[in-house]
Scaffold this active site. Structure first.
Site, PDB file in Angstrom:
ATOM      1  N   GLY A  46       0.842  -1.185   0.000  1.00  0.00           N
ATOM      2  CA  GLY A  46       0.000   0.000   0.000  1.00  0.00           C
ATOM      3  C   GLY A  46       0.878   1.236   0.000  1.00  0.00           C
ATOM      4  O   GLY A  46       2.063   1.162   0.362  1.00  0.00           O
ATOM      5  N   GLN A  51       3.087   9.926   1.352  1.00  0.00           N
ATOM      6  CA  GLN A  51       4.400   9.271   1.285  1.00  0.00           C
ATOM      7  C   GLN A  51       5.183   9.642   0.032  1.00  0.00           C
ATOM      8  O   GLN A  51       6.384   9.388  -0.034  1.00  0.00           O
ATOM      9  CB  GLN A  51       4.234   7.747   1.360  1.00  0.00           C
ATOM     10  CG  GLN A  51       3.683   7.290   2.711  1.00  0.00           C
ATOM     11  CD  GLN A  51       3.503   5.796   2.734  1.00  0.00           C
ATOM     12  OE1 GLN A  51       2.500   5.291   2.260  1.00  0.00           O
ATOM     13  NE2 GLN A  51       4.475   5.071   3.272  1.00  0.00           N
ATOM     14  N   CYS A  89       6.502   0.006   7.297  1.00  0.00           N
ATOM     15  CA  CYS A  89       6.043   1.162   6.513  1.00  0.00           C
ATOM     16  C   CYS A  89       7.159   1.579   5.566  1.00  0.00           C
ATOM     17  O   CYS A  89       8.313   1.662   5.978  1.00  0.00           O
ATOM     18  CB  CYS A  89       5.705   2.302   7.465  1.00  0.00           C
ATOM     19  SG  CYS A  89       5.122   3.789   6.630  1.00  0.00           S
ATOM     20  N   LEU A  90       6.806   1.853   4.303  1.00  0.00           N
ATOM     21  CA  LEU A  90       7.834   2.263   3.336  1.00  0.00           C
ATOM     22  C   LEU A  90       8.490   3.587   3.740  1.00  0.00           C
ATOM     23  O   LEU A  90       9.586   3.888   3.281  1.00  0.00           O
ATOM     24  CB  LEU A  90       7.222   2.390   1.929  1.00  0.00           C
ATOM     25  CG  LEU A  90       6.762   1.074   1.296  1.00  0.00           C
ATOM     26  CD1 LEU A  90       6.089   1.341  -0.049  1.00  0.00           C
ATOM     27  CD2 LEU A  90       7.923   0.100   1.120  1.00  0.00           C
ATOM     28  N   HIS A 131      -3.957   1.181   7.797  1.00  0.00           N
ATOM     29  CA  HIS A 131      -2.615   1.793   7.788  1.00  0.00           C
ATOM     30  C   HIS A 131      -2.580   2.960   6.791  1.00  0.00           C
ATOM     31  O   HIS A 131      -2.060   4.041   7.103  1.00  0.00           O
ATOM     32  CB  HIS A 131      -1.591   0.705   7.422  1.00  0.00           C
ATOM     33  CG  HIS A 131      -0.163   1.169   7.376  1.00  0.00           C
ATOM     34  ND1 HIS A 131       0.782   0.740   8.284  1.00  0.00           N
ATOM     35  CD2 HIS A 131       0.483   2.005   6.535  1.00  0.00           C
ATOM     36  CE1 HIS A 131       1.954   1.311   7.994  1.00  0.00           C
ATOM     37  NE2 HIS A 131       1.792   2.081   6.934  1.00  0.00           N
ATOM     38  N   GLU A 132      -3.156   2.760   5.592  1.00  0.00           N
ATOM     39  CA  GLU A 132      -3.103   3.815   4.564  1.00  0.00           C
ATOM     40  C   GLU A 132      -3.993   4.999   4.935  1.00  0.00           C
ATOM     41  O   GLU A 132      -3.610   6.155   4.732  1.00  0.00           O
ATOM     42  CB  GLU A 132      -3.487   3.262   3.188  1.00  0.00           C
ATOM     43  CG  GLU A 132      -2.551   2.172   2.653  1.00  0.00           C
ATOM     44  CD  GLU A 132      -1.080   2.476   2.804  1.00  0.00           C
ATOM     45  OE1 GLU A 132      -0.681   3.652   2.705  1.00  0.00           O
ATOM     46  OE2 GLU A 132      -0.305   1.527   3.051  1.00  0.00           O
ATOM     47  N   HIS A 135      -2.260   7.213   7.269  1.00  0.00           N
ATOM     48  CA  HIS A 135      -1.317   8.125   6.594  1.00  0.00           C
ATOM     49  C   HIS A 135      -2.027   9.393   6.147  1.00  0.00           C
ATOM     50  O   HIS A 135      -1.486  10.498   6.277  1.00  0.00           O
ATOM     51  CB  HIS A 135      -0.706   7.456   5.354  1.00  0.00           C
ATOM     52  CG  HIS A 135       0.521   6.647   5.642  1.00  0.00           C
ATOM     53  ND1 HIS A 135       1.653   7.182   6.215  1.00  0.00           N
ATOM     54  CD2 HIS A 135       0.816   5.346   5.399  1.00  0.00           C
ATOM     55  CE1 HIS A 135       2.584   6.236   6.324  1.00  0.00           C
ATOM     56  NE2 HIS A 135       2.095   5.112   5.839  1.00  0.00           N
TER      57      HIS A 135
HETATM   58 ZN    ZN Z   1       3.062   3.314   5.836  1.00  0.00          ZN
END
Ligand code: ZN
Length: 179
Positions: A46, A51, A89-90, A131-132, A135
């Site tokens: 995701g 991000q 998380c990226l 999670h998204e 963000h």
């Molecule tokens: Zn993340």
């Protein structure tokens, strides 16, 4: 479509509440394409607009065998149950922790044509959606764990970033590292 740089922990846009989009136009569709391309290259499940430095309420989710779709102005309208599982998380590479999430949810979103859509999800897909959407609200998974564990992980993060410059990370195009 273009591959975008990832914003890492410390970049202010990750702490911003992203703005609703007025409608699904070519700009939003191009943003979705960039999110998919960058997410795949970074091997994520995701990615939210924050991000890649864009504070708009648009994200993508892709969980193998469970579902792949964009989230546009998403709102969770129902949630129930509890699950605890590991997340990363990226934007915070190599840091992982168990996070408690709702087990099941219903989310209302727009699709790529601008139509309203209801998505029901459970398990890992429900976790990825939560999670998204976090963000898009400026919330990171580290905000959802205990203070002691968070302090330890933040220390690990600072150590791993020692000598690193800024809060941006290049993503290597898919396949580029293969010979
Ligand atoms: Zn993340």
């Amino acid at each position: 479509m273009s591959l975008r740089q990832l914003h890492l922990l410390g970049s202010p846009v990750l702490r911003q509440r992203a703005h609703e989009v007025a409608g699904v136009d070519e700009g939003v569709r191009a943003l979705i394409a960039d999110l998919y391309e960058t997410m795949r290259a970074a091997k994520g499940v995701g990615l939210a607009s924050n991000q890649i430095g864009v504070a708009r309420r648009v994200a993508v989710v892709s969980v193998e065998n469970e579902g792949e779709f964009p989230l546009i102005n998403p709102v969770i309208v129902e949630r129930d149950g509890k699950q605890v599982g590991e997340e990363g998380c990226l934007s915070i590479p190599d840091i992982y922790a168990d996070v408690e999430r709702a087990e099941r949810l219903v989310v209302e979103t727009l699709d790529e044509s601008g139509a309203r859509k209801r998505i029901e999800a459970a398990g890992y897909l429900a976790r990825a959606i939560q999670h998204e959407i976090d963000h898009l609200d400026g919330i990171l998974f580290l905000d959802r764990i205990g203070p002691l564990k968070r302090r330890r992980l933040l220390a690990d993060w600072k150590k791993s970033r020692r000598g690193a410059d800024g809060h941006l990370k290049d993503v290597v195009p898919e396949g580029a590292s293969r010979l």
